[in-house]
Design a protein around this motif. Sequence first.
Motif, PDB file in Angstrom:
ATOM      1  N   VAL A  50       8.458-117.839 -15.361  1.00  0.00           N
ATOM      2  CA  VAL A  50       8.374-116.544 -15.393  1.00  0.00           C
ATOM      3  C   VAL A  50       8.917-115.759 -14.288  1.00  0.00           C
ATOM      4  O   VAL A  50       8.390-116.154 -13.117  1.00  0.00           O
ATOM      5  CB  VAL A  50       6.756-116.246 -15.553  1.00  0.00           C
ATOM      6  CG1 VAL A  50       6.463-114.745 -15.687  1.00  0.00           C
ATOM      7  CG2 VAL A  50       6.106-117.034 -16.740  1.00  0.00           C
ATOM      8  N   ASP A  51       9.758-114.656 -14.577  1.00  0.00           N
ATOM      9  CA  ASP A  51      10.533-114.037 -13.443  1.00  0.00           C
ATOM     10  C   ASP A  51       9.707-112.855 -13.167  1.00  0.00           C
ATOM     11  O   ASP A  51       9.661-112.237 -12.179  1.00  0.00           O
ATOM     12  CB  ASP A  51      11.969-113.780 -13.992  1.00  0.00           C
ATOM     13  CG  ASP A  51      12.742-114.923 -13.742  1.00  0.00           C
ATOM     14  OD1 ASP A  51      12.205-116.111 -14.074  1.00  0.00           O
ATOM     15  OD2 ASP A  51      13.942-114.857 -14.013  1.00  0.00           O
ATOM     16  N   ASP A  52       8.720-112.118 -14.226  1.00  0.00           N
ATOM     17  CA  ASP A  52       8.138-111.186 -13.836  1.00  0.00           C
ATOM     18  C   ASP A  52       6.895-111.290 -13.275  1.00  0.00           C
ATOM     19  O   ASP A  52       6.123-112.059 -13.704  1.00  0.00           O
ATOM     20  CB  ASP A  52       7.906-110.333 -15.281  1.00  0.00           C
ATOM     21  CG  ASP A  52       7.573-108.903 -15.343  1.00  0.00           C
ATOM     22  OD1 ASP A  52       6.451-108.911 -15.987  1.00  0.00           O
ATOM     23  OD2 ASP A  52       7.953-108.179 -14.338  1.00  0.00           O
ATOM     24  N   THR A  53       6.860-110.721 -12.177  1.00  0.00           N
ATOM     25  CA  THR A  53       5.418-110.839 -11.441  1.00  0.00           C
ATOM     26  C   THR A  53       4.272-110.487 -12.180  1.00  0.00           C
ATOM     27  O   THR A  53       3.482-110.982 -12.139  1.00  0.00           O
ATOM     28  CB  THR A  53       5.524-110.061 -10.217  1.00  0.00           C
ATOM     29  OG1 THR A  53       5.799-108.805 -10.144  1.00  0.00           O
ATOM     30  CG2 THR A  53       6.648-110.771  -9.226  1.00  0.00           C
ATOM     31  N   GLU A  54       4.222-109.307 -12.904  1.00  0.00           N
ATOM     32  CA  GLU A  54       3.183-108.793 -13.547  1.00  0.00           C
ATOM     33  C   GLU A  54       2.920-109.791 -14.710  1.00  0.00           C
ATOM     34  O   GLU A  54       1.512-110.326 -14.920  1.00  0.00           O
ATOM     35  CB  GLU A  54       3.565-107.296 -14.373  1.00  0.00           C
ATOM     36  CG  GLU A  54       2.133-106.982 -15.164  1.00  0.00           C
ATOM     37  CD  GLU A  54       2.561-105.737 -15.808  1.00  0.00           C
ATOM     38  OE1 GLU A  54       1.922-104.957 -16.529  1.00  0.00           O
ATOM     39  OE2 GLU A  54       3.697-105.079 -15.374  1.00  0.00           O
ATOM     40  N   ALA A  55       3.833-110.436 -15.395  1.00  0.00           N
ATOM     41  CA  ALA A  55       3.576-111.553 -16.643  1.00  0.00           C
ATOM     42  C   ALA A  55       3.031-112.643 -15.694  1.00  0.00           C
ATOM     43  O   ALA A  55       2.052-113.206 -16.405  1.00  0.00           O
ATOM     44  CB  ALA A  55       4.757-111.656 -17.356  1.00  0.00           C
ATOM     45  N   ALA A  56       3.545-113.018 -14.491  1.00  0.00           N
ATOM     46  CA  ALA A  56       2.869-114.361 -13.778  1.00  0.00           C
ATOM     47  C   ALA A  56       1.524-114.047 -13.539  1.00  0.00           C
ATOM     48  O   ALA A  56       0.717-114.924 -13.545  1.00  0.00           O
ATOM     49  CB  ALA A  56       3.846-114.556 -12.796  1.00  0.00           C
ATOM     50  N   THR A  57       1.397-112.847 -13.095  1.00  0.00           N
ATOM     51  CA  THR A  57      -0.436-112.577 -12.798  1.00  0.00           C
ATOM     52  C   THR A  57      -1.071-112.620 -14.078  1.00  0.00           C
ATOM     53  O   THR A  57      -2.015-113.301 -14.118  1.00  0.00           O
ATOM     54  CB  THR A  57      -0.532-111.225 -12.172  1.00  0.00           C
ATOM     55  OG1 THR A  57       0.447-111.008 -11.151  1.00  0.00           O
ATOM     56  CG2 THR A  57      -1.852-110.759 -11.871  1.00  0.00           C
ATOM     57  N   ILE A  58      -0.630-112.140 -15.162  1.00  0.00           N
ATOM     58  CA  ILE A  58      -1.518-112.080 -16.276  1.00  0.00           C
ATOM     59  C   ILE A  58      -1.708-113.587 -16.666  1.00  0.00           C
ATOM     60  O   ILE A  58      -2.828-114.101 -17.256  1.00  0.00           O
ATOM     61  CB  ILE A  58      -0.882-111.251 -17.600  1.00  0.00           C
ATOM     62  CG1 ILE A  58      -0.809-109.815 -17.216  1.00  0.00           C
ATOM     63  CG2 ILE A  58      -1.401-111.600 -19.064  1.00  0.00           C
ATOM     64  CD1 ILE A  58      -0.045-108.985 -17.881  1.00  0.00           C
ATOM     65  N   MET A  59      -0.611-114.482 -16.795  1.00  0.00           N
ATOM     66  CA  MET A  59      -0.421-115.749 -17.228  1.00  0.00           C
ATOM     67  C   MET A  59      -1.551-116.617 -16.347  1.00  0.00           C
ATOM     68  O   MET A  59      -2.298-117.701 -16.741  1.00  0.00           O
ATOM     69  CB  MET A  59       0.811-116.353 -17.266  1.00  0.00           C
ATOM     70  CG  MET A  59       1.440-115.879 -18.300  1.00  0.00           C
ATOM     71  SD  MET A  59       3.093-116.676 -18.754  1.00  0.00           S
ATOM     72  CE  MET A  59       2.644-118.188 -19.082  1.00  0.00           C
ATOM     73  N   SER A  60      -1.567-116.594 -15.214  1.00  0.00           N
ATOM     74  CA  SER A  60      -2.502-117.242 -14.192  1.00  0.00           C
ATOM     75  C   SER A  60      -3.762-116.798 -14.326  1.00  0.00           C
ATOM     76  O   SER A  60      -4.724-117.629 -13.924  1.00  0.00           O
ATOM     77  CB  SER A  60      -1.994-116.678 -12.687  1.00  0.00           C
ATOM     78  OG  SER A  60      -2.336-115.523 -12.280  1.00  0.00           O
ATOM     79  N   GLN A  61      -4.221-115.806 -15.064  1.00  0.00           N
ATOM     80  CA  GLN A  61      -5.715-115.396 -15.206  1.00  0.00           C
ATOM     81  C   GLN A  61      -6.043-115.771 -16.330  1.00  0.00           C
ATOM     82  O   GLN A  61      -7.410-115.749 -16.901  1.00  0.00           O
ATOM     83  CB  GLN A  61      -5.708-113.816 -15.120  1.00  0.00           C
ATOM     84  CG  GLN A  61      -5.615-113.136 -13.769  1.00  0.00           C
ATOM     85  CD  GLN A  61      -5.446-111.553 -13.748  1.00  0.00           C
ATOM     86  OE1 GLN A  61      -5.615-110.758 -14.870  1.00  0.00           O
ATOM     87  NE2 GLN A  61      -5.471-111.016 -12.924  1.00  0.00           N
ATOM     88  N   ALA A  62      -5.130-116.279 -17.186  1.00  0.00           N
ATOM     89  CA  ALA A  62      -5.574-116.812 -18.682  1.00  0.00           C
ATOM     90  C   ALA A  62      -6.002-118.125 -18.648  1.00  0.00           C
ATOM     91  O   ALA A  62      -6.050-118.855 -17.976  1.00  0.00           O
ATOM     92  CB  ALA A  62      -4.276-116.819 -19.636  1.00  0.00           C
TER      93      ALA A  62
END
Length: 62
Positions: A50-62
Amino acid sequence: MAIEADFMREYRIDDSELARLSWRRFLVLLHGLSPEALYPQLVEKTPKQVDDTEAATIMSQA
C-alpha cells in the motif's frame, strides 16, 4: 496460465469458451474458484503493498 488451468479443471471450460465469456461471467467464475484452485493460492501468497499512507493507516486498524 493458472486461471486457464483452474477454469478447465473446475468448470470444464476450454480456451475457446473462455475467450467468449463476458467480463461479468469471467469475474463471477474467477471469484467462485475453490480455495484448492491454483489462482486463489497464488493471490494469497502475493505480497500486498500500500503506497497511500491513509490507506495503510486504515488497513492497520482493520
